[in-house]
Design a protein around this motif. Structure first.
Motif, PDB file in Angstrom:
ATOM      1  N   LEU A  19       0.828  -1.208   0.000  1.00  0.00           N
ATOM      2  CA  LEU A  19       0.000   0.000   0.000  1.00  0.00           C
ATOM      3  C   LEU A  19       0.863   1.260   0.000  1.00  0.00           C
ATOM      4  CD1 LEU A  19      -2.964  -0.752   2.450  1.00  0.00           C
ATOM      5  CD2 LEU A  19      -2.995  -0.674  -0.041  1.00  0.00           C
ATOM      6  N   ALA A  35      -8.815  -0.732  -0.989  1.00  0.00           N
ATOM      7  CA  ALA A  35      -7.712   0.003  -0.371  1.00  0.00           C
ATOM      8  C   ALA A  35      -6.755   0.550  -1.421  1.00  0.00           C
ATOM      9  CB  ALA A  35      -6.968  -0.906   0.606  1.00  0.00           C
ATOM     10  N   GLU A  93      -5.888   4.651  -2.415  1.00  0.00           N
ATOM     11  CA  GLU A  93      -4.561   5.259  -2.538  1.00  0.00           C
ATOM     12  C   GLU A  93      -4.405   5.958  -3.889  1.00  0.00           C
ATOM     13  OE1 GLU A  93      -2.566   5.491  -0.070  1.00  0.00           O
ATOM     14  OE2 GLU A  93      -3.821   4.249   1.217  1.00  0.00           O
ATOM     15  N   GLY A 126      -4.738   2.831   3.120  1.00  0.00           N
ATOM     16  CA  GLY A 126      -5.970   2.104   2.851  1.00  0.00           C
ATOM     17  C   GLY A 126      -7.171   2.625   3.587  1.00  0.00           C
TER      18      GLY A 126
END
Length: 256
Positions: free
Chosen positions: A17, A72, A76, A159
């Motif tokens: 992430l 998630a 981003e 996220g």
């Protein structure tokens, strides 16, 4: 912390992430997203910052389903897109002002392909945007963006981005102000051009032999260039103010 613990699903998910967030920001943020920078260099820099910033990031639990995982990732990407739009609007102000200046100076046909946007734009617009980019580096605007990236790790967990309706309202208002501010930047030259057209019209009425094409246009271009050079510093001060205000809006967005 052992290397084995870093290979656990939660750590891998958090690292992924973080890498997606930084990569997306480098795709959309000004200066970092410039086409003259090789994609491999952008990817390497994003990976390097991921390694540097990972120790200060709170570990994000592994999602319970594949749908939550992609949600998630999407959050981003949306974060990088919104940040890029907010900051690139400032550059759009000067691109629009350059189009207005080129039109009144008779330089509209002097257009080339902009390597950044891949569209035809007047040379005046490209000159103003390149000057704005140099001023951005001069007052450490790229450092301000990096600082915002670091603060966003605490204000907007990985996220867990929450879309604020106020941010969309700001973007819509900024898009409207783009044209107003762009015209304000170009106004001194546009006003001088209008005044010179009135004077040349009066001369043609009193002296029909006055050749506007041979004499009038070079004088108009020379006056416009002199006024442009006189107000160029003020244009760049306006760019700095607008860019700092835009970064301040992003700071408030993440609670920084």
């Amino acid at each position: 912390m052992s290397w084995y613990s870093l290979l656990q699903p939660d750590h891998i998910y958090t690292f992924l992430l973080l890498f997606v967030r930084l990569s997306t920001l480098f795709v959309f943020l000004p200066f970092f997203s410039h086409m003259s920078v090789s994609p491999s260099i952008k990817a390497a820099f994003a990976f390097y910052l991921t390694l540097v910033l990972y120790p200060i990031v709170q570990t994000t639990p592994e999602p319970a389903s594949v749908g939550l995982f992609f949600a998630a990732l999407f959050s981003e990407i949306v974060m990088g897109l919104i940040a890029g739009v907010v900051l690139n609007i400032v550059f759009g102000i000067f691109a629009y002002a350059g189009e207005q200046i080129a039109f009144v100076m008779g330089f509209s046909l002097a257009s080339v392909i902009d390597p950044q946007s891949q569209i035809q734009s007047p040379l005046v617009s490209q000159f103003l945007t390149m000057m704005a980019l140099l001023i951005l580096l001069a007052f450490d605007g790229h450092h301000m963006m990096l600082i915002w990236m670091v603060k966003a790790l605490k204000g907007a967990p990985l996220g867990g981005l929450v879309l604020d309706p106020k941010m969309f309202d700001y973007v819509m208002g900024a898009m409207g102000n783009l044209f107003m501010l762009g015209f304000s930047v170009a106004f001194p030259i546009v006003a001088l051009s209008l005044l010179s057209d009135i004077i040349f019209g009066m001369l043609m009425k009193t002296m029909p032999q006055f050749n506007l094409l041979v004499v009038g246009f070079p004088i108009k271009i020379a006056l416009s260039l002199m006024v442009w050079m006189a107000v160029l510093g003020s244009m760049m001060l306006l760019f700095k103010r607008e860019f700092v205000d835009a970064v301040g809006v992003l700071m408030k967005w993440i609670g920084g």
